[in-house]
Design a protein around this motif. Structure first.
Motif, PDB file in Angstrom:
ATOM      1  N   GLY A  47      31.362  36.718 -20.685  1.00  0.00           N
ATOM      2  CA  GLY A  47      32.382  36.676 -19.652  1.00  0.00           C
ATOM      3  C   GLY A  47      32.725  38.046 -19.096  1.00  0.00           C
ATOM      4  N   LEU A  48      32.272  39.115 -19.763  1.00  0.00           N
ATOM      5  CA  LEU A  48      32.457  40.458 -19.220  1.00  0.00           C
ATOM      6  C   LEU A  48      31.652  40.658 -17.945  1.00  0.00           C
ATOM      7  N   LYS A  49      30.629  39.830 -17.747  1.00  0.00           N
ATOM      8  CA  LYS A  49      29.844  39.857 -16.510  1.00  0.00           C
ATOM      9  C   LYS A  49      30.480  38.898 -15.499  1.00  0.00           C
ATOM     10  N   PRO A  50      30.693  39.345 -14.278  1.00  0.00           N
ATOM     11  CA  PRO A  50      31.418  38.493 -13.305  1.00  0.00           C
ATOM     12  C   PRO A  50      30.675  37.229 -12.902  1.00  0.00           C
ATOM     13  N   ARG A  51      29.357  37.185 -13.064  1.00  0.00           N
ATOM     14  CA  ARG A  51      28.599  36.024 -12.616  1.00  0.00           C
ATOM     15  C   ARG A  51      28.685  34.842 -13.582  1.00  0.00           C
ATOM     16  N   MET A  52      29.172  35.078 -14.801  1.00  0.00           N
ATOM     17  CA  MET A  52      29.297  33.981 -15.751  1.00  0.00           C
ATOM     18  C   MET A  52      30.476  33.079 -15.353  1.00  0.00           C
ATOM     19  N   THR A  53      30.274  31.779 -15.482  1.00  0.00           N
ATOM     20  CA  THR A  53      31.271  30.804 -15.040  1.00  0.00           C
ATOM     21  C   THR A  53      31.895  30.064 -16.218  1.00  0.00           C
ATOM     22  N   GLN A  54      32.992  29.384 -15.918  1.00  0.00           N
ATOM     23  CA  GLN A  54      33.663  28.600 -16.950  1.00  0.00           C
ATOM     24  C   GLN A  54      32.758  27.496 -17.477  1.00  0.00           C
ATOM     25  N   ASN A  55      32.095  26.783 -16.569  1.00  0.00           N
ATOM     26  CA  ASN A  55      31.196  25.715 -16.992  1.00  0.00           C
ATOM     27  C   ASN A  55      30.025  26.255 -17.801  1.00  0.00           C
ATOM     28  N   THR A  61      24.432  29.639 -21.515  1.00  0.00           N
ATOM     29  CA  THR A  61      25.537  30.147 -20.703  1.00  0.00           C
ATOM     30  C   THR A  61      25.022  30.795 -19.425  1.00  0.00           C
ATOM     31  N   TYR A  62      23.993  31.630 -19.555  1.00  0.00           N
ATOM     32  CA  TYR A  62      23.433  32.316 -18.383  1.00  0.00           C
ATOM     33  C   TYR A  62      22.795  31.318 -17.417  1.00  0.00           C
ATOM     34  N   PHE A  63      22.033  30.363 -17.944  1.00  0.00           N
ATOM     35  CA  PHE A  63      21.304  29.430 -17.082  1.00  0.00           C
ATOM     36  C   PHE A  63      22.268  28.541 -16.292  1.00  0.00           C
ATOM     37  N   ILE A  64      23.254  27.966 -16.982  1.00  0.00           N
ATOM     38  CA  ILE A  64      24.207  27.093 -16.294  1.00  0.00           C
ATOM     39  C   ILE A  64      25.026  27.891 -15.287  1.00  0.00           C
ATOM     40  N   SER A  65      25.410  29.107 -15.636  1.00  0.00           N
ATOM     41  CA  SER A  65      26.155  29.948 -14.695  1.00  0.00           C
ATOM     42  C   SER A  65      25.312  30.275 -13.482  1.00  0.00           C
ATOM     43  N   TRP A  66      24.027  30.587 -13.708  1.00  0.00           N
ATOM     44  CA  TRP A  66      23.126  30.898 -12.597  1.00  0.00           C
ATOM     45  C   TRP A  66      22.954  29.679 -11.686  1.00  0.00           C
ATOM     46  N   MET A  67      22.784  28.514 -12.307  1.00  0.00           N
ATOM     47  CA  MET A  67      22.644  27.286 -11.520  1.00  0.00           C
ATOM     48  C   MET A  67      23.898  27.030 -10.686  1.00  0.00           C
ATOM     49  N   GLU A  68      25.044  27.257 -11.281  1.00  0.00           N
ATOM     50  CA  GLU A  68      26.296  27.016 -10.560  1.00  0.00           C
ATOM     51  C   GLU A  68      26.461  27.999  -9.410  1.00  0.00           C
ATOM     52  N   ARG A  69      26.157  29.270  -9.653  1.00  0.00           N
ATOM     53  CA  ARG A  69      26.237  30.269  -8.575  1.00  0.00           C
ATOM     54  C   ARG A  69      25.216  29.975  -7.485  1.00  0.00           C
ATOM     55  N   PHE A  70      24.023  29.550  -7.884  1.00  0.00           N
ATOM     56  CA  PHE A  70      22.988  29.214  -6.893  1.00  0.00           C
ATOM     57  C   PHE A  70      23.427  28.033  -6.031  1.00  0.00           C
ATOM     58  N   ALA A  71      24.025  27.022  -6.677  1.00  0.00           N
ATOM     59  CA  ALA A  71      24.497  25.858  -5.930  1.00  0.00           C
ATOM     60  C   ALA A  71      25.600  26.248  -4.951  1.00  0.00           C
ATOM     61  N   GLU A  72      26.505  27.161  -5.381  1.00  0.00           N
ATOM     62  CA  GLU A  72      27.562  27.624  -4.478  1.00  0.00           C
ATOM     63  C   GLU A  72      26.981  28.379  -3.288  1.00  0.00           C
TER      64      GLU A  72
END
Length: 531
Positions: free
Chosen positions: A420-428, A494-505
């Motif tokens: 979570g110290l990295k801004p790209r990580m998401t709650q999901n 955590t990284y993969f789901i966060s990346w997918m969520e950011r990509f979808a956004e």
């Protein structure tokens, strides 16, 4: 055996001194409130409103506090046991694993402190709430409370056994006074009391440890070649080192009493110096007790018939021939170590609720009752379980395996939180990483033993349950594998789901922009048509 009179004197003398120190801490806190234009009426929820003692501790005070809060009575049992079972690798692993969290706090502490908004920050859960929201904060709080509760059970069970075996008294003689006194003075004075008592506890522990280690090393009776049998460098011992390092890094992350000491540092420099001092004290202490276990095992193998059946009693086996005075020293050391860790745990429990209590409209009395009720709800089951554990020697003395149960759950959440110290990580993404860690543990047990129940029993590292493999807990090879895989799997998910969520956004934003552009291009020019 120690006389019952001497035992009572030691117990209540130790507690009396620390209660008096808590009174001194309360005086200083109220004095500080008055300097801020406030009074005793503002002394809310164990003095936590005084900014959780933030930015008031120098490096020496912090170092002693890190040392005192980390080295509880469990050290007298767990470190010798690891030294006996795993040799040099285990001894070094136990020392290194216990000291490395100080390095972690020296690096992460300033970053978390800087990123926490607001005037009142009490623990890591406050930052997690700001970063990931309420749901993950609640999950972290539950994991943290569970870990600290297991820690409390282990501490109380350790000293309960000592009181029973060294004085012939009921374990409740120590469990109840220690729990009640620490609950009361931490509720009234909060982390300030813990920080002040840590100074005396840290200095006293250093002196007592030196005395007891020197005493137990004298009069050893080892046959030729027995030391060589014990002082080994085995592959299993190296696996123990890896497991312990990962386990304690994850566990200390969710131990909220330690985070209060991070926030208490005067400056980043004071924090890092305090971490260094505390880390050195912790490493040396753990190494010495691990070495004591190895010496006890070598001495036991030199006897015509082995008497060291429960390996976690190795340190105390060295004192079998010592007089009552030396045994009183050992009991006093155990009680000091117990009190130092338990009062830190009590303030850690309170810190989980502190910010929520602070923003309520509770009066001073209501906030105090709320905090005390929570501590009672946590301590009563711990006392009951610890007392019952003293009736089962194998269960209560296997302190290291008891800790590993909570360490496993703590490590499953560690990597998602730190990412979570990295801004790209998401709650999901963080939630998915935590869930993936739990699935890994259960799936490992299911795959190895072929049943769903075995998967659930893997959360205990097969130490409890109907499945009875030959190796369990720290001694099992699977334990090291799981602890290595946990941060990797939870971090990747955590990284993969966060990346997918950011990509979808991003994809959604681009589609929205394209649709707006298409509408603007295709819109007729009304003014030209009208002309």
């Amino acid at each position: 055996m120690i006389s019952q009179t001497a035992t009572y004197v030691i117990i209540f003398s130790v507690l009396f001194v620390y209660c008096c120190l808590s009174g001194v801490a309360a005086y200083f806190v109220i004095t500080d409130l008055r300097k801020e234009g406030k009074g005793a009426r503002d002394y809310k929820f164990g003095a936590h409103v005084s900014r959780s003692a933030s930015e008031c501790q120098g490096p020496v005070s912090l170092g002693l506090s890190f040392f005192a809060s980390a080295t509880g009575a469990w050290v007298l049992f767990a470190a010798p046991e690891v030294g006996i079972l795993s040799g040099w690798w285990g001894t070094l692993g136990c020392a290194l694993a216990s000291a490395l969290p100080c390095a972690m706090f020296a690096v992460l502490g300033p970053i978390i402190r800087q990123r926490c908004g607001g005037d009142f920050v009490f623990s890591l859960t406050d930052w997690v709430r700001e970063r990931f929201g309420r749901p993950l904060q609640l999950y972290l709080s539950l994991v943290s409370i569970f870990y600290m509760w297991v820690y409390l059970v282990a501490e109380l069970a350790s000293v309960g056994n000592l009181i029973r075996d060294m004085a012939g008294l009921s374990p409740l003689v120590a469990l109840l006074p220690v729990s009640i006194s620490t609950m009361v003075y931490t509720s009234l004075v909060g982390v300030h009391a813990s920080l002040l008592t840590d100074r005396l506890q840290g200095v006293t522990m250093v002196i007592f440890i030196i005395v007891t280690v020197v005493a137990c090393s004298g009069g050893l009776n080892m046959a030729e070649g027995k030391w060589d049998e014990v002082s080994t460098w085995s592959d299993a011992g190296f696996e123990s080192l890896v497991t312990l390092v990962l386990a304690l890094l994850g566990a200390e992350l969710v131990k909220m009493g330690t985070w209060q000491r991070v926030y208490a540092a005067q400056s980043v420099a004071a924090l890092r110096k305090g971490c260094l001092l505390g880390g050195v004290f912790i490493f040396v202490t753990m190494f010495l007790f691990g070495l004591a276990g190895m010496l006890a095992e070598a001495q036991d193998r030199s006897r015509p018939e082995s008497s060291l059946v429960i390996k976690s009693l190795g340190f105390f086996d060295l004192f079998a021939s010592q007089g009552e005075v030396m045994k009183c020293f050992v009991l006093a050391l155990a009680l000091i170590m117990l009190t130092s860790s338990v009062d830190s745990l009590q303030t850690g429990f309170i810190s989980v609720l502190s910010k929520d209590i602070l923003i309520t409209n509770f009066t001073r009395l209501q906030s105090l009752i709320a905090g005390q009720a929570f501590l009672v709800a946590v301590n009563v089951p711990a006392i009951i379980i610890a007392f019952k554990g003293t009736k089962d020697p194998k269960l209560s003395f296997s302190i290291i395996n008891l800790f590993l149960l909570a360490d496993l759950l703590a490590l499953s959440i560690a990597m998602p939180i730190l990412m979570g110290l990295k801004p790209r990580m998401t709650q999901n993404g963080a939630f998915a990483g935590c869930f993936a860690g739990l699935l890994l543990i259960m799936g490992f047990g299911w795959a190895e033993f072929g049943t769903f129940m075995a998967g659930l029993e893997m959360f205990t590292l097969m130490a409890l349950g109907n499945t009875k493999p030959p190796e369990v807990g720290l001694g099992a090879g699977r334990t090291c594998i799981i602890f290595v895989l946990l941060p990797i799997v939870s971090g990747v998910v955590t990284y993969f789901i966060s990346w997918m969520e950011r990509f979808a956004e991003k994809f959604s934003d681009n589609c929205g922009t394209a649709e707006v552009g298409a509408i603007e291009v295709g819109e007729p020019d009304i003014s030209l048509d009208a002309s």
